[in-house]
Design a protein around this motif. Structure first.
Motif, PDB file in Angstrom:
ATOM      1  N   ASN A 610     -13.241   3.608   0.425  1.00 45.49           N
ATOM      2  CA  ASN A 610     -12.400   2.497  -0.214  1.00 45.49           C
ATOM      3  C   ASN A 610     -11.221   2.287   0.708  1.00 45.49           C
ATOM      4  OD1 ASN A 610     -14.100   1.824  -2.187  1.00 45.49           O
ATOM      5  ND2 ASN A 610     -13.174   3.364  -3.614  1.00 45.49           N
ATOM      6  N   LEU A 611     -10.918   1.153   0.907  1.00 48.72           N
ATOM      7  CA  LEU A 611      -9.594   0.877   1.697  1.00 48.72           C
ATOM      8  C   LEU A 611      -8.589   0.441   0.813  1.00 48.72           C
ATOM      9  CD1 LEU A 611      -8.000   0.274   4.457  1.00 48.72           C
ATOM     10  CD2 LEU A 611      -8.954  -1.812   4.342  1.00 48.72           C
ATOM     11  N   THR A 612      -8.835  -0.459  -0.109  1.00 49.52           N
ATOM     12  CA  THR A 612      -7.908  -0.961  -1.099  1.00 49.52           C
ATOM     13  C   THR A 612      -8.007  -0.134  -2.497  1.00 49.52           C
ATOM     14  OG1 THR A 612      -9.112  -2.597  -1.857  1.00 49.52           O
ATOM     15  CG2 THR A 612      -7.445  -2.912   0.030  1.00 49.52           C
ATOM     16  N   LYS A 613      -6.825   0.189  -3.200  1.00 54.97           N
ATOM     17  CA  LYS A 613      -7.126   0.584  -4.541  1.00 54.97           C
ATOM     18  C   LYS A 613      -6.795  -0.595  -5.506  1.00 54.97           C
ATOM     19  CE  LYS A 613      -4.357   3.535  -7.644  1.00 54.97           C
ATOM     20  NZ  LYS A 613      -3.226   4.525  -8.388  1.00 54.97           N
ATOM     21  N   ILE A 614      -6.058  -1.429  -5.044  1.00 52.49           N
ATOM     22  CA  ILE A 614      -6.189  -2.785  -5.833  1.00 52.49           C
ATOM     23  C   ILE A 614      -7.594  -3.429  -5.899  1.00 52.49           C
ATOM     24  CG2 ILE A 614      -5.203  -5.377  -5.515  1.00 52.49           C
ATOM     25  CD1 ILE A 614      -2.717  -4.143  -4.935  1.00 52.49           C
ATOM     26  N   LEU A 615      -7.812  -4.078  -6.853  1.00 53.91           N
ATOM     27  CA  LEU A 615      -9.199  -4.736  -7.038  1.00 53.91           C
ATOM     28  C   LEU A 615      -8.858  -6.312  -7.088  1.00 53.91           C
ATOM     29  CD1 LEU A 615     -10.631  -2.816 -10.163  1.00 53.91           C
ATOM     30  CD2 LEU A 615     -11.054  -2.599  -7.663  1.00 53.91           C
ATOM     31  N   PHE A 616      -9.805  -6.771  -6.513  1.00 58.28           N
ATOM     32  CA  PHE A 616      -9.936  -8.327  -6.116  1.00 58.28           C
ATOM     33  C   PHE A 616     -11.098  -9.067  -7.149  1.00 58.28           C
ATOM     34  CE2 PHE A 616      -8.402  -6.504  -2.237  1.00 58.28           C
ATOM     35  CZ  PHE A 616      -7.418  -7.320  -2.020  1.00 58.28           C
TER      36      PHE A 616
END
Length: 774
Positions: A610-616
């Motif tokens: 995973n690159l982002t922890k924030i979910l889109f």
């Protein structure tokens, strides 16, 4: 069941006959639709259901305890069979909404209409988590809070627009189980189960965070706020008990442990009564606050998942500057007291110096991704080194399409297609400048599915999926010209090779990837990838290694050389619907519409992370900067200007592809003139017959005198009048070793001595020569 005495069973959701009998017996009784016990469950057939028991418990619980029909009214609402995983519940009284989770995600809300007992689906809220374990509604500030056990965080969402959300706490959490809000004092509570199980209190006005539970707490799960007495109740299934305390952690009391409580999964407070639900049975137990068993309810279903209460007592009136809208705050308004409020901003935004507005601050970094999210209505900048996310556009109502996103690093402009107004927009990275470009859509219907920007020439290319065209807009005068009037059956996504002046595009009708000229559509056009298993909505090119990577909706990522050879599978995930793909030298970056993080694949090890922890919510278009530019083009620094020798695309409406015949051989005449002694003119005319082809490192292998394939005007004769056999006698080559055939009315296949295949698209004209360069 000795802890509960002798249960008195009241079957409320049995057969239709029982329900009709009850309604007949209740005829003339004044029903109370201002209060209801609500719970989530599954029907006997396994369908998710919301069930409601209208009425005042002060009246109907004593009736139940004495075996009498009371003044209560049962109702249930069966959700769609696709709505699996129904779970946590809460409600908002003044607007009569029930909020609940599906598939462990915060996804839907339903409207509860008193007096009719009917419900109607309101809207998708969001899909911002993989494991929502609890939700709580702040009816004063119009927020929904939820606990996310998958990503160990507590988050909040503006439920009036569903457009803004932010993590409240995302540190020092193990497995948050439930969340409860008390807006009168800006308190947010949550339970966390881990090596050390705790209940914490967070002050939304001051960011003060405090553990308020005792060290003996074992496994707090469900939390319920007692608004009348200002106490917090919790269910501790591990300790088989229910406890309560003041908001500061003092005054702790708990019920004696009971083996029955270890199976309780949810509970609700309703006036003087405590309702307990089990997830392994269809029974709801009713106690009073003195721990005395009163009655129970047997419902048709498979376990009680969660409970809440629909009552104004749980949403009392609160004097707050946030009560009307957002209290002048641009995004989030938090109640401090009756006259003060605190403004906060959503994920990717920052509070402006005036303490009210929310602004964006693009990262000043050399390497980043650009992402559009069609359900968050925003474009985001993502650092490829840290995974940090910044919001770039702040215009509400903007709806970037699935692949319609382009970037101009020279002028710091983003280009995107606004699907709601059907226009292409240009905005600066910080959102301060926004321009609507001239309308490029047709009255017959248009869908701009992809944008690509030529920074050197300042030309924007765009694909119209419905009109089947590829066009170019000159930003110097904002004029447009059609480059390919017949780009295929369903042209989808476009990528530029600015060094060699080539376009690459995918076609979702023929499931192909094609290549053609940027400057002269009447030259080389060929299919380089044929026979794709699904529509390719995203692809990228590694120019340094002359390799193309593409992903499709079936969850497959493939690669090949730019001539279509050496095709191989790079990665597969049958559960992913890939919508975005970008490259750098080390990683493949991917977005999928059904996976809410941006991920990366190591090109050497094929390891996924995973690159982002924030979910889109629904990520689509994905761009990488600096792009892997063709060797002849240098990547610009963000915000720099084009070099002075940058020449624009040489394309005019008269030379554009007006006939749709994109494979005829051009005759290019270059006239070099030199004036000697003011009078003598020397003219050199060079005539070149052939395709414009991409420069290859393996140029030494090319032939100086390429063979020619001729389409025969007489289908069953060769050009010398002899009949010939073969897959299609209309096509032959002047070089016997080059086998040719027409695969279908769409494609001409050339097989070279090396074994490589080349496939050319139509239309063809009889008698025309097609020069082939291997």
């Amino acid at each position: 069941m000795s802890d509960f005495g002798s249960p008195v069973r009241h079957r409320l959701f049995g057969s239709t006959v029982l329900l009709m009998t009850y309604m007949f017996l209740s005829k003339g009784t004044a029903q109370d639709f201002t209060k209801a016990l609500i719970w989530s469950t599954y029907s006997s057939a396994g369908q998710p259901q919301l069930k409601l028991l209208y009425g005042n418990p002060a009246t109907y619980v004593p009736d139940m305890a004495n075996g009498r029909n009371g003044s209560y009214f049962p109702y249930y609402y069966t959700l769609s069979s696709a709505d699996v995983g129904i779970g946590a519940l809460d409600m908002q009284y003044s607007e009569s909404y029930i909020y609940f989770t599906l598939n462990m995600e915060l996804r839907f809300s339903s409207q509860l209409i008193p007096r009719t007992g009917t419900t109607s689906r309101k809207a998708n809220i969001a899909a911002l988590s993989n494991m929502v374990t609890g939700i709580s509604v702040d009816w004063v500030s119009k927020l929904v809070f939820w606990s996310d056990a998958s990503y160990q965080r507590i988050c909040m969402l503006d439920y009036t627009t569903y457009g803004y959300w932010r993590p409240v706490v995302d540190t020092n959490l193990t497995s948050p189980q439930d969340v409860a809000v008390y807006p009168q004092q800006s308190f947010l509570f949550w339970s966390d189960i881990g090596a050390k199980s705790v209940i914490e209190r967070y002050n939304l006005a001051t960011d003060d965070r405090k553990i308020i539970s005792s060290p003996t707490l074992q496994g707090p799960a469900k939390l319920v706020v007692d608004f009348a007495n200002q106490r917090l109740f919790w269910l501790d299934a591990s300790a088989a008990t229910i406890g309560s305390m003041n908001f500061d952690g003092s005054g702790v009391s708990s019920w004696p442990p009971s083996s029955t409580f270890s199976s309780i999964s949810s509970f609700a407070l309703f006036q003087d009564y405590v309702f307990l639900g089990r997830n392994d049975s269809n029974v709801i137990y009713i106690y009073d606050r003195n721990q005395q068993y009163k009655a129970n309810i047997t419902q048709e279903g498979k376990g009680i998942i969660d409970m809440t209460v629909y009552s104004q007592e749980r949403n009392p009136s609160v004097d707050s500057p946030c009560a009307m809208g957002t209290g002048s705050c641009a995004q989030f308004c938090i109640t401090v007291n009756s006259t003060q409020r605190r403004c906060l901003c959503g994920m990717g935004f920052f509070l402006a110096s005036n303490g009210v507005d929310c602004v964006t601050k693009p990262m000043q970094i050399d390497k980043f991704l650009l992402l559009s999210d069609v359900r968050l209505y925003n474009i985001f900048q993502i650092s490829v080194d840290t995974g940090e996310v910044r919001t770039l556009t702040i215009n509400k109502g903007v709806w970037p399409d699935s692949s319609s996103l382009a970037f101009d690093p020279f002028k710091n402009y983003l280009y995107y297609f606004d699907k709601r107004t059907l226009v292409i927009r240009r905005t600066s990275m910080d959102g301060t400048v926004s321009t609507t470009l001239p309308n490029v859509t047709s009255a017959l219907g248009s869908d701009i599915t992809s944008l690509a920007f030529d920074s050197e020439s300042q030309v924007l290319f765009y694909v119209d999926y419905i009109l089947q065209t590829i066009s170019a807009m000159y930003l110097s005068n904002l004029s447009s010209v059609t480059v390919y009037s017949r780009a295929g059956s369903k042209p989808r996504t476009i990528v530029l090779d600015t060094s060699n002046r080539l376009l690459y595009w995918s076609d979702c009708g023929y499931n192909t990837i094609e290549r053609g000229s940027m400057t002269n559509p009447n030259t080389t056009r060929m299919v380089i990838i044929l026979g794709l298993s699904a529509c390719v909505v995203t692809f990228a090119i590694d120019f340094q290694n002359e390799t193309i990577f593409w992903a499709d909706a079936s969850g497959t990522i493939e690669k090949a050389m730019l001539d279509g050879t050496e095709r191989s599978v790079v990665f597969q995930d049958s559960n992913a619907a890939f919508t975005g793909l970008a490259l750098d030298a080390q990683f493949i970056y991917i977005a999928a519409s059904n996976k809410r993080q941006i991920q990366k694949i190591d090109r050497n090890t094929k390891q996924l992370s995973n690159l982002t922890k924030i979910l889109f919510t629904q990520p689509f278009a994905l761009l990488y900067y600096p792009a892997d530019s063709p060797p002849a083009v240098k990547s610009a620094s963000v915000g720099s200007t084009p070099s002075s020798d940058s020449s624009p695309v040489s394309l005019t409406p008269s030379s554009a592809d007006s006939s749709g015949s994109s494979t005829l051989t051009p005759v290019t005449i270059i006239i070099v003139a030199s004036v000697i002694s003011g009078a003598a003119v020397l003219i050199a005319v060079f005539v070149t017959v052939g395709f414009v082809v991409a420069k290859r490192r393996r140029a030494a292998s090319r032939k100086n005198s390429p063979p020619v394939v001729i389409v025969n005007p007489h289908p069953y004769e060769t050009l010398n009048g002899d009949r010939r056999d073969g897959s299609d006698p209309r096509v032959f080559s002047n070089e016997p070793s080059y086998a040719t055939e027409i695969l279908s009315p769409r494609y001409l296949s050339i097989k070279y001595p090396s074994g490589r295949h080349s496939i050319l698209p139509p239309p063809y004209e009889d008698g025309r020569e097609y020069a082939i360069i291997e």
